[in-house]
Motif scaffolding. Sequence first.
Motif, PDB file in Angstrom:
ATOM      1  N   ALA A   2       0.735  -1.291  -0.153  1.00 49.40           N
ATOM      2  CA  ALA A   2       0.070   0.072   0.016  1.00 49.40           C
ATOM      3  C   ALA A   2       0.937   1.424  -0.002  1.00 49.40           C
ATOM      4  N   ARG A   3       2.184   1.093   0.041  1.00 49.12           N
ATOM      5  CA  ARG A   3       2.993   2.300   0.101  1.00 49.12           C
ATOM      6  C   ARG A   3       3.923   2.343  -0.836  1.00 49.12           C
ATOM      7  N   PRO A   4       3.794   2.077  -2.149  1.00 45.95           N
ATOM      8  CA  PRO A   4       4.877   1.839  -3.036  1.00 45.95           C
ATOM      9  C   PRO A   4       5.669   3.237  -3.263  1.00 45.95           C
ATOM     10  N   ALA A   5       6.788   3.323  -3.303  1.00 47.10           N
ATOM     11  CA  ALA A   5       7.617   4.607  -3.547  1.00 47.10           C
ATOM     12  C   ALA A   5       8.862   4.380  -4.093  1.00 47.10           C
ATOM     13  N   ALA A   6       9.300   5.348  -5.099  1.00 46.27           N
ATOM     14  CA  ALA A   6      10.630   5.373  -5.527  1.00 46.27           C
ATOM     15  C   ALA A   6      11.608   5.904  -4.871  1.00 46.27           C
ATOM     16  N   LYS A   7      12.477   6.711  -5.393  1.00 42.77           N
ATOM     17  CA  LYS A   7      13.417   7.349  -4.425  1.00 42.77           C
ATOM     18  C   LYS A   7      12.724   8.331  -3.360  1.00 42.77           C
ATOM     19  N   PHE A   8      11.492   9.123  -3.735  1.00 45.18           N
ATOM     20  CA  PHE A   8      10.787   9.897  -2.942  1.00 45.18           C
ATOM     21  C   PHE A   8       9.515   9.287  -2.809  1.00 45.18           C
ATOM     22  N   ASN A   9       8.846   9.408  -1.705  1.00 48.93           N
ATOM     23  CA  ASN A   9       7.504   8.871  -1.744  1.00 48.93           C
ATOM     24  C   ASN A   9       6.646  10.203  -1.733  1.00 48.93           C
ATOM     25  N   ALA A  10       5.376   9.847  -2.127  1.00 47.50           N
ATOM     26  CA  ALA A  10       4.453  11.067  -2.285  1.00 47.50           C
ATOM     27  C   ALA A  10       4.399  12.142  -1.463  1.00 47.50           C
ATOM     28  N   TRP A  49      16.546  -1.023   4.575  1.00 49.61           N
ATOM     29  CA  TRP A  49      15.479   0.076   4.709  1.00 49.61           C
ATOM     30  C   TRP A  49      14.899   0.681   3.322  1.00 49.61           C
ATOM     31  N   ALA A  50      15.953   0.554   2.568  1.00 50.30           N
ATOM     32  CA  ALA A  50      15.642   1.187   1.031  1.00 50.30           C
ATOM     33  C   ALA A  50      14.521   0.225   0.276  1.00 50.30           C
ATOM     34  N   GLU A  51      14.671  -0.924   0.695  1.00 47.28           N
ATOM     35  CA  GLU A  51      13.729  -2.010   0.004  1.00 47.28           C
ATOM     36  C   GLU A  51      12.402  -2.085   0.618  1.00 47.28           C
ATOM     37  N   ARG A  52      12.449  -1.617   2.058  1.00 48.17           N
ATOM     38  CA  ARG A  52      11.338  -1.558   2.608  1.00 48.17           C
ATOM     39  C   ARG A  52      10.337  -0.106   2.357  1.00 48.17           C
ATOM     40  N   GLU A  53      11.042   0.993   2.472  1.00 48.47           N
ATOM     41  CA  GLU A  53      10.450   2.310   2.436  1.00 48.47           C
ATOM     42  C   GLU A  53      10.175   2.737   1.141  1.00 48.47           C
ATOM     43  N   HIS A  54      11.195   2.199   0.015  1.00 48.55           N
ATOM     44  CA  HIS A  54      11.158   2.775  -1.218  1.00 48.55           C
ATOM     45  C   HIS A  54      11.466   1.499  -2.262  1.00 48.55           C
ATOM     46  N   PRO A  55      10.470   0.715  -2.304  1.00 44.63           N
ATOM     47  CA  PRO A  55      10.683  -0.414  -3.081  1.00 44.63           C
ATOM     48  C   PRO A  55      11.084  -0.372  -4.503  1.00 44.63           C
ATOM     49  N   LEU A  56      10.614   0.886  -4.945  1.00 46.73           N
ATOM     50  CA  LEU A  56      10.517   0.905  -6.404  1.00 46.73           C
ATOM     51  C   LEU A  56      11.924   1.688  -6.828  1.00 46.73           C
ATOM     52  N   TRP A  57      12.608   1.988  -5.831  1.00 42.63           N
ATOM     53  CA  TRP A  57      13.916   2.809  -6.056  1.00 42.63           C
ATOM     54  C   TRP A  57      15.137   1.981  -6.333  1.00 42.63           C
ATOM     55  N   ARG A  58      15.600   1.966  -7.355  1.00 43.09           N
ATOM     56  CA  ARG A  58      16.762   1.300  -7.934  1.00 43.09           C
ATOM     57  C   ARG A  58      18.006   2.221  -7.764  1.00 43.09           C
ATOM     58  N   PRO A  59      18.768   2.042  -6.672  1.00 46.01           N
ATOM     59  CA  PRO A  59      20.091   2.780  -6.561  1.00 46.01           C
ATOM     60  C   PRO A  59      21.130   2.253  -7.304  1.00 46.01           C
TER      61      PRO A  59
END
Length: 208
Positions: A112-120, A198-208
Amino acid sequence: MTLRAEAHTPQVTEVRRFGPVQRWVHRTTAALMGVCVVTAAFLYVPQLAELVGRRELVVRVHEFAGLALPVPVLLGLASRAFRADLGHLNRFGPHDRTWLHGALARDKRRSARPAAKFNAGQKIYAAWISGASVVMLGTGLIMWFTHLTPIMWRTSATFVHDWLALTIGIVLAGHIGMALGDPEARRGLRTGKVSREWAEREHPLWRP
């Protein structure tokens, strides 16, 4: 031989989130904003105003901190990494609408909380505080150079400046509260790195 080398390769547990320019811009802007908020409180809250012996000095510090507020961002534009982050903040996609719906519904499931590098939420905050800062700068200049504008403009500018300042103070308090509740996010701004978990949990769509 290759398999043995791969077996001894340490797993990457940290990822880089921000470079030195992004961190410098954030710290400098935060410091200038803090000076503006604190000096404004000493100018407008009677109990605090009584503690100030040199009100004119506080006024000048407030004015010049406000004028300097856009400078870190403008200087940061020379950095490709900073411009890339601005691009991320400026894009609002379908996953951001899903994030907002989940946040409003207090749904803490990862899906329910998909986010890339920054969330909405971060994108909305960045857009709002940027727009509010521009309005504060414009109204502040009208209040400063009183001889250049009619009294109707100055009165309106004072009204907008004062009430928007109060709103900014409330929003900043919420922003700081959110930051205090997320030590890993603060570490990202302090050191530039965050844990991969943390990155995978909070910003799962972010690909660093």
